[in-house]
Scaffold this motif. Sequence first.
Motif, PDB file in Angstrom:
ATOM      1  N   GLN A   1       0.838  -1.218   0.000  1.00  0.00           N
ATOM      2  CA  GLN A   1       0.000   0.000   0.000  1.00  0.00           C
ATOM      3  C   GLN A   1       0.870   1.264   0.000  1.00  0.00           C
ATOM      4  O   GLN A   1       0.540   2.257  -0.632  1.00  0.00           O
ATOM      5  CB  GLN A   1      -0.901   0.016   1.238  1.00  0.00           C
ATOM      6  CG  GLN A   1      -2.181  -0.792   1.053  1.00  0.00           C
ATOM      7  CD  GLN A   1      -3.248  -0.381   2.052  1.00  0.00           C
ATOM      8  OE1 GLN A   1      -2.958  -0.259   3.229  1.00  0.00           O
ATOM      9  NE2 GLN A   1      -4.453  -0.158   1.580  1.00  0.00           N
ATOM     10  N   VAL A   2       1.989   1.174   0.712  1.00  0.00           N
ATOM     11  CA  VAL A   2       2.910   2.321   0.736  1.00  0.00           C
ATOM     12  C   VAL A   2       3.527   2.527  -0.655  1.00  0.00           C
ATOM     13  O   VAL A   2       3.675   3.653  -1.124  1.00  0.00           O
ATOM     14  CB  VAL A   2       3.998   2.147   1.830  1.00  0.00           C
ATOM     15  CG1 VAL A   2       5.077   3.221   1.715  1.00  0.00           C
ATOM     16  CG2 VAL A   2       3.359   2.207   3.206  1.00  0.00           C
ATOM     17  N   GLU A   3       3.846   1.419  -1.303  1.00  0.00           N
ATOM     18  CA  GLU A   3       4.329   1.512  -2.691  1.00  0.00           C
ATOM     19  C   GLU A   3       3.285   2.212  -3.562  1.00  0.00           C
ATOM     20  O   GLU A   3       3.595   3.108  -4.351  1.00  0.00           O
ATOM     21  CB  GLU A   3       4.547   0.099  -3.247  1.00  0.00           C
ATOM     22  CG  GLU A   3       5.995  -0.285  -3.417  1.00  0.00           C
ATOM     23  CD  GLU A   3       6.117  -1.616  -4.138  1.00  0.00           C
ATOM     24  OE1 GLU A   3       5.561  -2.617  -3.641  1.00  0.00           O
ATOM     25  OE2 GLU A   3       6.780  -1.638  -5.192  1.00  0.00           O
ATOM     26  N   LEU A   4       2.036   1.787  -3.378  1.00  0.00           N
ATOM     27  CA  LEU A   4       0.940   2.331  -4.183  1.00  0.00           C
ATOM     28  C   LEU A   4       0.753   3.838  -3.943  1.00  0.00           C
ATOM     29  O   LEU A   4       0.572   4.617  -4.888  1.00  0.00           O
ATOM     30  CB  LEU A   4      -0.363   1.581  -3.845  1.00  0.00           C
ATOM     31  CG  LEU A   4      -1.606   2.010  -4.610  1.00  0.00           C
ATOM     32  CD1 LEU A   4      -1.466   1.678  -6.092  1.00  0.00           C
ATOM     33  CD2 LEU A   4      -2.864   1.328  -4.044  1.00  0.00           C
ATOM     34  N   ILE A   5       0.841   4.246  -2.695  1.00  0.00           N
ATOM     35  CA  ILE A   5       0.592   5.673  -2.395  1.00  0.00           C
ATOM     36  C   ILE A   5       1.696   6.551  -3.006  1.00  0.00           C
ATOM     37  O   ILE A   5       1.433   7.663  -3.460  1.00  0.00           O
ATOM     38  CB  ILE A   5       0.410   5.924  -0.871  1.00  0.00           C
ATOM     39  CG1 ILE A   5      -0.321   7.260  -0.663  1.00  0.00           C
ATOM     40  CG2 ILE A   5       1.714   5.936  -0.107  1.00  0.00           C
ATOM     41  CD1 ILE A   5      -0.742   7.540   0.775  1.00  0.00           C
ATOM     42  N   THR A   6       2.910   6.026  -3.078  1.00  0.00           N
ATOM     43  CA  THR A   6       3.976   6.837  -3.701  1.00  0.00           C
ATOM     44  C   THR A   6       3.719   6.989  -5.206  1.00  0.00           C
ATOM     45  O   THR A   6       3.929   8.065  -5.767  1.00  0.00           O
ATOM     46  CB  THR A   6       5.390   6.231  -3.475  1.00  0.00           C
ATOM     47  OG1 THR A   6       5.373   4.887  -3.922  1.00  0.00           O
ATOM     48  CG2 THR A   6       5.806   6.275  -2.043  1.00  0.00           C
ATOM     49  N   VAL A   7       3.242   5.909  -5.827  1.00  0.00           N
ATOM     50  CA  VAL A   7       2.922   5.978  -7.264  1.00  0.00           C
ATOM     51  C   VAL A   7       1.791   6.982  -7.489  1.00  0.00           C
ATOM     52  O   VAL A   7       1.879   7.865  -8.353  1.00  0.00           O
ATOM     53  CB  VAL A   7       2.511   4.584  -7.805  1.00  0.00           C
ATOM     54  CG1 VAL A   7       2.038   4.693  -9.257  1.00  0.00           C
ATOM     55  CG2 VAL A   7       3.671   3.600  -7.698  1.00  0.00           C
TER      56      VAL A   7
END
Lengths: 226, 252
Positions: A126-132
Amino acid sequence: MATHFEMELDNLKSIIKKIGKLAEGQVSEAVKILLQEPEAAEGKIIKKTENKIDKLDIKIDEICQSIFALQQPVASDLRFIMSAMQISNEIERIGDLSISIVKKAKNIKEKHDLILKFDIADIARQVELITVKTNNCFASQDGNATGVIFVLNKDIRNSCEDAIHDIINEMKVNSKAVVSGTNLVIVLKHLERISEHCTNIAEYVYFTVNAKIIKHDKSDDLKAEE
Amino acid sequence: MKDIKIKVNDLSLYYGDKKALNEITMDIPANKVTALIGPSGCGKSTFLRCINRMNDLIPSVSITGKMLVEGVDIYDKNVDVVNIRKKIGMVFQKSNPFPKSIYENIAYGPRINGMKDKTELDEIVETSLRQAAIWDELKDRLDDSALGLSGGQQQRLCIARTLAVSPDIILMDEPASALDPISTSKIEELVHQLKEQYTIIIVTHNMQQAARTSDHTAFFYMGNLIEMGKTNSIFTKPVQKQTEDYITGRFG
Protein backbone atom coordinates in the motif's frame (compact mmCIF):
# COMPACT_ATOMS: atom_id res chain seq x y z
CA MET A 1 4.86 30.33 -27.75
CA ALA A 2 5.90 29.61 -24.17
CA THR A 3 7.71 32.49 -22.46
CA HIS A 4 11.14 32.11 -20.92
CA PHE A 5 9.49 32.03 -17.49
CA GLU A 6 7.03 29.31 -18.51
CA MET A 7 9.92 27.22 -19.77
CA GLU A 8 11.65 27.63 -16.41
CA LEU A 9 8.49 26.45 -14.64
CA ASP A 10 8.22 23.45 -17.00
CA ASN A 11 11.84 22.61 -16.29
CA LEU A 12 11.20 22.78 -12.55
CA LYS A 13 8.17 20.54 -12.90
CA SER A 14 10.06 17.94 -14.92
CA ILE A 15 12.88 17.83 -12.33
CA ILE A 16 10.34 17.26 -9.55
CA LYS A 17 8.75 14.49 -11.60
CA LYS A 18 12.21 12.98 -12.01
CA ILE A 19 13.10 13.15 -8.31
CA GLY A 20 9.63 11.77 -7.52
CA LYS A 21 10.22 8.78 -9.80
CA LEU A 22 13.60 8.14 -8.17
CA ALA A 23 12.00 8.16 -4.72
CA GLU A 24 9.23 5.89 -6.00
CA GLY A 25 11.95 3.49 -7.15
CA GLN A 26 13.64 3.71 -3.74
CA VAL A 27 10.41 2.81 -1.94
CA SER A 28 9.81 -0.05 -4.34
CA GLU A 29 13.37 -1.32 -3.82
CA ALA A 30 13.08 -1.02 -0.04
CA VAL A 31 9.79 -2.93 -0.05
CA LYS A 32 11.37 -5.62 -2.23
CA ILE A 33 14.31 -5.99 0.16
CA LEU A 34 11.97 -6.01 3.14
CA LEU A 35 9.78 -8.73 1.73
CA GLN A 36 12.64 -10.82 0.32
CA GLU A 37 16.06 -11.74 1.66
CA PRO A 38 18.40 -8.74 1.52
CA GLU A 39 21.08 -8.75 -1.13
CA ALA A 40 24.15 -6.55 -0.96
CA ALA A 41 23.94 -5.41 -4.62
CA GLU A 42 20.47 -3.93 -4.12
CA GLY A 43 21.72 -1.97 -1.13
CA LYS A 44 24.32 -0.35 -3.35
CA ILE A 45 21.75 0.63 -5.99
CA ILE A 46 19.57 2.27 -3.39
CA LYS A 47 22.51 4.26 -2.01
CA LYS A 48 23.51 5.45 -5.47
CA THR A 49 19.97 6.66 -6.17
CA GLU A 50 19.96 8.46 -2.83
CA ASN A 51 22.91 10.56 -4.00
CA LYS A 52 21.01 11.46 -7.18
CA ILE A 53 17.98 12.47 -5.13
CA ASP A 54 20.11 14.69 -2.87
CA LYS A 55 21.65 16.45 -5.89
CA LEU A 56 18.24 17.06 -7.49
CA ASP A 57 16.87 18.32 -4.17
CA ILE A 58 19.61 20.96 -4.07
CA LYS A 59 19.05 21.79 -7.74
CA ILE A 60 15.34 22.39 -7.10
CA ASP A 61 16.17 24.74 -4.22
CA GLU A 62 18.56 26.68 -6.47
CA ILE A 63 16.01 26.97 -9.29
CA CYS A 64 13.29 28.15 -6.89
CA GLN A 65 15.64 30.67 -5.29
CA SER A 66 16.55 32.04 -8.69
CA ILE A 67 12.89 32.30 -9.77
CA PHE A 68 11.99 34.14 -6.55
CA ALA A 69 14.86 36.57 -7.00
CA LEU A 70 14.53 37.21 -10.72
CA GLN A 71 10.88 36.68 -11.65
CA GLN A 72 8.94 37.67 -8.53
CA PRO A 73 6.22 35.10 -9.16
CA VAL A 74 2.63 35.76 -8.09
CA ALA A 75 -0.67 33.87 -7.85
CA SER A 76 -0.62 30.28 -9.20
CA ASP A 77 3.07 30.58 -10.18
CA LEU A 78 3.94 31.64 -6.65
CA ARG A 79 1.96 28.76 -5.17
CA PHE A 80 3.59 26.26 -7.54
CA ILE A 81 7.11 27.37 -6.65
CA MET A 82 6.40 27.47 -2.90
CA SER A 83 4.99 23.94 -3.22
CA ALA A 84 7.91 22.79 -5.38
CA MET A 85 10.38 23.60 -2.59
CA GLN A 86 8.28 21.78 0.01
CA ILE A 87 7.55 18.80 -2.24
CA SER A 88 11.23 18.35 -3.04
CA ASN A 89 11.92 18.26 0.69
CA GLU A 90 9.21 15.66 1.27
CA ILE A 91 10.53 13.51 -1.56
CA GLU A 92 14.05 13.66 -0.21
CA ARG A 93 12.74 12.43 3.17
CA ILE A 94 10.94 9.54 1.43
CA GLY A 95 14.30 8.56 -0.09
CA ASP A 96 16.01 8.68 3.34
CA LEU A 97 13.30 6.59 4.96
CA SER A 98 13.62 3.94 2.22
CA ILE A 99 17.30 3.54 3.11
CA SER A 100 16.45 3.31 6.81
CA ILE A 101 13.95 0.55 6.05
CA VAL A 102 16.63 -1.45 4.23
CA LYS A 103 19.06 -1.03 7.15
CA LYS A 104 16.50 -2.14 9.73
CA ALA A 105 15.23 -5.00 7.58
CA LYS A 106 18.68 -6.57 7.72
CA ASN A 107 18.42 -6.87 11.51
CA ILE A 108 15.16 -8.76 11.53
CA LYS A 109 15.64 -12.48 12.17
CA GLU A 110 13.01 -14.93 10.92
CA LYS A 111 11.71 -12.02 8.89
CA HIS A 112 9.42 -14.04 6.65
CA ASP A 113 7.54 -15.54 9.54
CA LEU A 114 7.06 -12.17 11.18
CA ILE A 115 5.99 -10.50 7.95
CA LEU A 116 3.42 -13.21 7.37
CA LYS A 117 2.22 -13.17 10.94
CA PHE A 118 1.61 -9.39 11.08
CA ASP A 119 0.45 -8.74 7.48
CA ILE A 120 3.41 -6.48 6.79
CA ALA A 121 3.41 -7.25 3.05
CA ASP A 122 0.00 -5.64 2.54
CA ILE A 123 1.08 -2.47 4.31
CA ALA A 124 4.32 -2.29 2.33
CA ARG A 125 2.45 -2.71 -0.98
CA GLN A 126 0.00 0.00 0.00
CA VAL A 127 2.91 2.32 0.74
CA GLU A 128 4.33 1.51 -2.69
CA LEU A 129 0.94 2.33 -4.18
CA ILE A 130 0.59 5.67 -2.39
CA THR A 131 3.98 6.84 -3.70
CA VAL A 132 2.92 5.98 -7.26
CA LYS A 133 -0.41 7.76 -6.85
CA THR A 134 1.31 10.79 -5.31
CA ASN A 135 3.68 11.10 -8.25
CA ASN A 136 0.76 10.85 -10.68
CA CYS A 137 -1.15 13.46 -8.69
CA PHE A 138 1.78 15.90 -8.92
CA ALA A 139 2.36 15.20 -12.61
CA SER A 140 -1.28 15.86 -13.49
CA GLN A 141 -1.61 18.76 -10.99
CA ASP A 142 -5.07 17.38 -10.35
CA GLY A 143 -6.56 18.79 -7.14
CA ASN A 144 -9.27 16.09 -7.26
CA ALA A 145 -6.73 13.25 -7.29
CA THR A 146 -5.63 14.14 -3.76
CA GLY A 147 -8.69 12.59 -2.08
CA VAL A 148 -7.60 9.02 -2.88
CA ILE A 149 -4.22 9.71 -1.29
CA PHE A 150 -5.74 11.02 1.94
CA VAL A 151 -7.96 7.92 2.23
CA LEU A 152 -5.07 5.58 1.47
CA ASN A 153 -2.91 7.30 4.08
CA LYS A 154 -5.60 6.79 6.69
CA ASP A 155 -5.78 3.06 5.86
CA ILE A 156 -1.99 2.72 6.05
CA ARG A 157 -1.85 4.52 9.39
CA ASN A 158 -4.56 2.31 10.86
CA SER A 159 -2.92 -0.87 9.55
CA CYS A 160 0.46 0.21 10.97
CA GLU A 161 -1.09 0.96 14.36
CA ASP A 162 -2.79 -2.45 14.45
CA ALA A 163 0.39 -4.27 13.40
CA ILE A 164 2.53 -2.42 15.96
CA HIS A 165 0.00 -3.23 18.66
CA ASP A 166 0.14 -6.93 17.77
CA ILE A 167 3.96 -6.93 17.63
CA ILE A 168 4.21 -5.32 21.07
CA ASN A 169 1.84 -7.93 22.48
CA GLU A 170 3.99 -10.66 20.94
CA MET A 171 7.12 -9.14 22.50
CA LYS A 172 5.44 -9.07 25.91
CA VAL A 173 4.98 -12.83 25.89
CA ASN A 174 8.04 -13.84 23.90
CA SER A 175 11.32 -12.19 24.91
CA LYS A 176 13.16 -13.79 21.96
CA ALA A 177 11.04 -11.68 19.61
CA VAL A 178 12.08 -8.36 21.20
CA VAL A 179 15.04 -7.49 18.94
CA SER A 180 13.35 -8.41 15.66
CA GLY A 181 10.05 -7.03 16.87
CA THR A 182 11.60 -3.66 17.74
CA ASN A 183 13.23 -3.44 14.32
CA LEU A 184 9.96 -4.34 12.66
CA VAL A 185 8.13 -1.65 14.62
CA ILE A 186 10.72 0.88 13.40
CA VAL A 187 10.22 -0.35 9.82
CA LEU A 188 6.47 0.10 10.18
CA LYS A 189 6.97 3.60 11.55
CA HIS A 190 9.14 4.41 8.52
CA LEU A 191 6.48 3.08 6.16
CA GLU A 192 3.89 5.17 7.94
CA ARG A 193 6.10 8.25 7.64
CA ILE A 194 6.54 7.68 3.89
CA SER A 195 2.77 7.62 3.57
CA GLU A 196 2.54 10.87 5.60
CA HIS A 197 5.10 12.53 3.32
CA CYS A 198 2.99 11.48 0.32
CA THR A 199 -0.04 13.06 1.98
CA ASN A 200 1.93 16.26 2.54
CA ILE A 201 2.81 16.32 -1.16
CA ALA A 202 -0.87 15.87 -2.04
CA GLU A 203 -1.69 18.80 0.25
CA TYR A 204 0.79 20.99 -1.61
CA VAL A 205 -0.72 19.97 -4.95
CA TYR A 206 -4.13 20.85 -3.52
CA PHE A 207 -2.75 24.23 -2.40
CA THR A 208 -1.23 24.90 -5.82
CA VAL A 209 -4.45 24.11 -7.65
CA ASN A 210 -7.08 25.47 -5.26
CA ALA A 211 -5.17 28.26 -3.42
CA LYS A 212 -6.28 26.75 -0.13
CA ILE A 213 -4.07 25.49 2.69
CA ILE A 214 -5.45 22.26 4.14
CA LYS A 215 -2.49 20.94 6.13
CA HIS A 216 -2.83 20.63 9.92
CA ASP A 217 -6.47 21.53 10.18
CA LYS A 218 -8.50 18.55 9.07
CA SER A 219 -8.84 14.82 9.28
CA ASP A 220 -8.01 12.72 6.23
CA ASP A 221 -11.71 11.98 5.70
CA LEU A 222 -12.64 15.65 5.57
CA LYS A 223 -9.70 16.45 3.32
CA ALA A 224 -10.78 13.67 0.97
CA GLU A 225 -14.24 15.19 0.77
CA GLU A 226 -12.94 18.65 -0.19
CA MET B 1 -15.12 47.28 3.75
CA LYS B 2 -15.93 49.81 6.43
CA ASP B 3 -15.15 53.53 6.24
CA ILE B 4 -15.71 53.98 2.55
CA LYS B 5 -14.24 57.27 1.32
CA ILE B 6 -15.28 57.08 -2.31
CA LYS B 7 -18.25 55.18 -3.66
CA VAL B 8 -18.44 54.76 -7.41
CA ASN B 9 -21.74 53.66 -8.95
CA ASP B 10 -22.10 52.67 -12.61
CA LEU B 11 -19.65 55.29 -13.76
CA SER B 12 -19.15 55.40 -17.52
CA LEU B 13 -16.97 57.83 -19.43
CA TYR B 14 -17.07 58.60 -23.15
CA TYR B 15 -14.50 60.35 -25.31
CA GLY B 16 -16.99 61.52 -27.93
CA ASP B 17 -18.71 58.27 -28.99
CA LYS B 18 -16.00 56.02 -27.62
CA LYS B 19 -16.75 54.46 -24.29
CA ALA B 20 -13.54 54.48 -22.24
CA LEU B 21 -14.97 53.41 -18.89
CA ASN B 22 -17.80 50.93 -18.68
CA GLU B 23 -20.14 51.11 -15.70
CA ILE B 24 -17.49 51.08 -13.00
CA THR B 25 -18.77 50.32 -9.53
CA MET B 26 -16.36 50.19 -6.62
CA ASP B 27 -15.83 51.29 -3.04
CA ILE B 28 -12.54 52.93 -2.14
CA PRO B 29 -11.78 52.65 1.58
CA ALA B 30 -10.59 55.58 3.69
CA ASN B 31 -7.01 55.78 4.93
CA LYS B 32 -5.87 52.96 2.72
CA VAL B 33 -3.82 52.78 -0.45
CA THR B 34 -5.75 51.54 -3.46
CA ALA B 35 -3.72 50.61 -6.53
CA LEU B 36 -5.19 50.69 -10.03
CA ILE B 37 -3.45 48.29 -12.39
CA GLY B 38 -4.01 47.16 -15.96
CA PRO B 39 -2.44 47.35 -19.41
CA SER B 40 -2.00 50.65 -21.26
CA GLY B 41 -5.30 52.06 -22.46
CA CYS B 42 -7.37 50.06 -19.97
CA GLY B 43 -8.87 53.20 -18.44
CA LYS B 44 -7.07 53.29 -15.09
CA SER B 45 -5.65 56.82 -15.50
CA THR B 46 -8.92 58.01 -16.99
CA PHE B 47 -10.68 56.63 -13.93
CA LEU B 48 -8.17 58.28 -11.60
CA ARG B 49 -8.78 61.63 -13.29
CA CYS B 50 -12.54 61.18 -12.79
CA ILE B 51 -11.99 61.30 -9.04
CA ASN B 52 -11.03 64.99 -9.04
CA ARG B 53 -12.83 65.89 -12.24
CA MET B 54 -9.65 66.43 -14.23
CA ASN B 55 -11.45 65.03 -17.27
CA ASP B 56 -13.70 68.12 -17.23
CA LEU B 57 -10.84 69.85 -19.03
CA ILE B 58 -11.28 67.61 -22.09
CA PRO B 59 -14.13 68.99 -24.22
CA SER B 60 -15.34 65.72 -25.78
CA VAL B 61 -15.70 63.91 -22.47
CA SER B 62 -19.09 62.97 -21.08
CA ILE B 63 -19.70 61.04 -17.88
CA THR B 64 -22.66 59.09 -16.56
CA GLY B 65 -23.12 57.41 -13.20
CA LYS B 66 -22.09 58.61 -9.78
CA MET B 67 -18.84 59.38 -8.00
CA LEU B 68 -19.64 59.90 -4.34
CA VAL B 69 -16.87 61.33 -2.20
CA GLU B 70 -17.94 61.14 1.44
CA GLY B 71 -21.50 60.75 0.18
CA VAL B 72 -21.45 63.82 -2.09
CA ASP B 73 -21.74 63.28 -5.84
CA ILE B 74 -18.85 65.35 -7.18
CA TYR B 75 -20.51 65.53 -10.62
CA ASP B 76 -23.59 67.23 -9.18
CA LYS B 77 -24.06 70.61 -10.88
CA ASN B 78 -24.07 72.42 -7.52
CA VAL B 79 -20.64 71.15 -6.55
CA ASP B 80 -17.73 73.60 -6.86
CA VAL B 81 -14.94 71.89 -8.80
CA VAL B 82 -12.27 74.06 -7.18
CA ASN B 83 -13.28 72.80 -3.76
CA ILE B 84 -13.16 69.24 -5.08
CA ARG B 85 -9.59 69.67 -6.27
CA LYS B 86 -8.57 71.28 -2.98
CA LYS B 87 -9.82 68.24 -1.21
CA ILE B 88 -8.43 65.77 -3.72
CA GLY B 89 -4.79 66.43 -4.57
CA MET B 90 -2.92 64.89 -7.45
CA VAL B 91 0.66 63.89 -8.17
CA PHE B 92 1.65 63.17 -11.76
CA GLN B 93 4.09 60.83 -13.50
CA LYS B 94 6.45 63.66 -14.34
CA SER B 95 7.26 65.97 -11.46
CA ASN B 96 6.04 69.47 -12.26
CA PRO B 97 7.34 71.98 -9.72
CA PHE B 98 6.62 75.65 -10.39
CA PRO B 99 9.62 77.64 -11.61
CA LYS B 100 9.86 79.22 -8.19
CA SER B 101 11.76 78.65 -4.97
CA ILE B 102 11.23 75.50 -2.94
CA TYR B 103 9.44 77.60 -0.29
CA GLU B 104 7.14 79.27 -2.81
CA ASN B 105 6.18 75.94 -4.36
CA ILE B 106 4.74 74.82 -1.04
CA ALA B 107 3.38 78.20 0.06
CA TYR B 108 1.65 78.84 -3.27
CA GLY B 109 -1.52 76.82 -2.58
CA PRO B 110 -2.17 78.08 0.95
CA ARG B 111 -1.43 81.63 -0.23
CA ILE B 112 -3.99 81.59 -3.04
CA ASN B 113 -6.41 80.16 -0.52
CA GLY B 114 -6.01 83.42 1.38
CA MET B 115 -3.35 82.63 3.94
CA LYS B 116 -1.04 85.63 4.43
CA ASP B 117 0.50 85.18 7.86
CA LYS B 118 4.22 84.44 7.39
CA THR B 119 4.51 82.37 10.58
CA GLU B 120 1.58 80.20 9.52
CA LEU B 121 3.00 79.79 6.03
CA ASP B 122 6.41 78.87 7.46
CA GLU B 123 4.74 76.28 9.59
CA ILE B 124 2.82 74.78 6.66
CA VAL B 125 5.98 74.67 4.52
CA GLU B 126 7.89 72.84 7.24
CA THR B 127 5.05 70.44 8.07
CA SER B 128 4.41 69.60 4.44
CA LEU B 129 8.07 69.02 3.67
CA ARG B 130 8.41 66.89 6.80
CA GLN B 131 5.37 64.81 5.82
CA ALA B 132 6.89 64.33 2.40
CA ALA B 133 10.12 63.15 4.09
CA ILE B 134 12.22 65.80 2.41
CA TRP B 135 12.57 68.51 5.10
CA ASP B 136 16.01 67.41 6.25
CA GLU B 137 17.33 67.51 2.69
CA LEU B 138 15.87 70.93 1.85
CA LYS B 139 15.59 72.92 5.09
CA ASP B 140 18.79 74.90 4.43
CA ARG B 141 17.97 75.75 0.81
CA LEU B 142 14.32 76.77 0.87
CA ASP B 143 15.03 79.82 -1.28
CA ASP B 144 16.77 77.84 -4.01
CA SER B 145 14.91 77.14 -7.24
CA ALA B 146 12.84 73.93 -7.15
CA LEU B 147 14.03 73.22 -10.68
CA GLY B 148 17.55 72.54 -9.36
CA LEU B 149 16.39 69.51 -7.37
CA SER B 150 16.87 65.92 -8.49
CA GLY B 151 13.92 64.07 -10.08
CA GLY B 152 13.18 62.17 -6.88
CA GLN B 153 13.37 65.34 -4.77
CA GLN B 154 11.15 67.22 -7.23
CA GLN B 155 8.53 64.47 -6.98
CA ARG B 156 8.56 64.54 -3.18
CA LEU B 157 8.35 68.34 -3.36
CA CYS B 158 5.24 67.97 -5.52
CA ILE B 159 3.79 65.60 -2.93
CA ALA B 160 4.58 68.18 -0.22
CA ARG B 161 2.90 70.85 -2.35
CA THR B 162 -0.18 68.66 -2.56
CA LEU B 163 -0.17 68.14 1.21
CA ALA B 164 0.12 71.89 1.90
CA VAL B 165 -3.53 72.49 1.03
CA SER B 166 -4.66 69.76 3.43
CA PRO B 167 -6.39 67.37 1.04
CA ASP B 168 -8.29 64.28 2.19
CA ILE B 169 -7.44 62.22 -0.83
CA ILE B 170 -4.24 61.99 -2.88
CA LEU B 171 -4.30 60.68 -6.43
CA MET B 172 -0.99 59.47 -7.82
CA ASP B 173 -0.55 58.72 -11.51
CA GLU B 174 2.62 56.62 -11.89
CA PRO B 175 4.44 58.76 -9.31
CA ALA B 176 7.70 56.81 -9.41
CA SER B 177 7.90 55.58 -12.99
CA ALA B 178 10.59 58.09 -13.95
CA LEU B 179 12.65 57.66 -10.79
CA ASP B 180 15.67 55.54 -9.83
CA PRO B 181 15.19 52.65 -7.34
CA ILE B 182 16.32 54.68 -4.31
CA SER B 183 13.93 57.56 -5.04
CA THR B 184 11.22 55.02 -5.86
CA SER B 185 11.66 53.33 -2.53
CA LYS B 186 11.46 56.72 -0.76
CA ILE B 187 8.19 57.51 -2.55
CA GLU B 188 6.80 54.07 -1.71
CA GLU B 189 7.75 54.47 1.95
CA LEU B 190 6.15 57.91 1.92
CA VAL B 191 2.93 56.47 0.49
CA HIS B 192 2.93 53.94 3.30
CA GLN B 193 3.32 56.67 5.95
CA LEU B 194 0.82 59.09 4.38
CA LYS B 195 -2.05 56.59 4.38
CA GLU B 196 -2.49 57.14 8.12
CA GLN B 197 -3.86 60.58 7.32
CA TYR B 198 -4.92 60.40 3.70
CA THR B 199 -6.77 58.13 1.32
CA ILE B 200 -4.40 57.34 -1.52
CA ILE B 201 -5.18 56.03 -4.97
CA ILE B 202 -2.20 55.12 -7.09
CA VAL B 203 -2.00 54.15 -10.75
CA THR B 204 1.03 52.03 -11.54
CA HIS B 205 2.35 49.82 -14.29
CA ASN B 206 4.80 48.35 -11.85
CA MET B 207 3.10 45.26 -10.47
CA GLN B 208 5.56 44.86 -7.62
CA GLN B 209 5.02 48.48 -6.65
CA ALA B 210 1.27 47.86 -6.48
CA ALA B 211 1.94 44.75 -4.39
CA ARG B 212 4.37 46.56 -2.08
CA THR B 213 2.48 49.78 -1.49
CA SER B 214 -1.24 49.12 -1.66
CA ASP B 215 -3.86 47.62 0.63
CA HIS B 216 -6.38 47.07 -2.15
CA THR B 217 -5.87 46.53 -5.86
CA ALA B 218 -8.28 47.08 -8.73
CA PHE B 219 -7.56 45.49 -12.10
CA PHE B 220 -8.90 47.32 -15.16
CA TYR B 221 -9.10 45.93 -18.67
CA MET B 222 -10.61 47.61 -21.74
CA GLY B 223 -12.55 50.10 -19.67
CA ASN B 224 -13.97 47.47 -17.33
CA LEU B 225 -13.19 46.86 -13.70
CA ILE B 226 -12.40 43.15 -13.81
CA GLU B 227 -11.62 42.57 -10.18
CA MET B 228 -10.99 44.48 -6.99
CA GLY B 229 -9.87 43.01 -3.71
CA LYS B 230 -7.28 43.04 -0.98
CA THR B 231 -3.84 43.29 -2.56
CA ASN B 232 -2.71 40.17 -0.76
CA SER B 233 -5.56 38.18 -2.31
CA ILE B 234 -5.21 39.68 -5.79
CA PHE B 235 -1.52 38.74 -5.91
CA THR B 236 -1.85 35.29 -4.34
CA LYS B 237 -5.25 33.99 -5.41
CA PRO B 238 -7.07 36.24 -7.87
CA VAL B 239 -10.61 35.15 -8.64
CA GLN B 240 -10.80 36.18 -12.30
CA LYS B 241 -8.72 34.40 -14.92
CA GLN B 242 -7.99 37.71 -16.68
CA THR B 243 -6.46 39.07 -13.47
CA GLU B 244 -4.37 35.93 -13.02
CA ASP B 245 -3.18 36.13 -16.64
CA TYR B 246 -2.28 39.80 -16.31
CA ILE B 247 -0.36 39.64 -13.05
CA THR B 248 1.50 36.48 -14.08
CA GLY B 249 2.48 38.06 -17.39
CA ARG B 250 0.47 35.69 -19.59
CA PHE B 251 -1.78 38.33 -21.03
CA GLY B 252 -2.89 38.43 -24.64
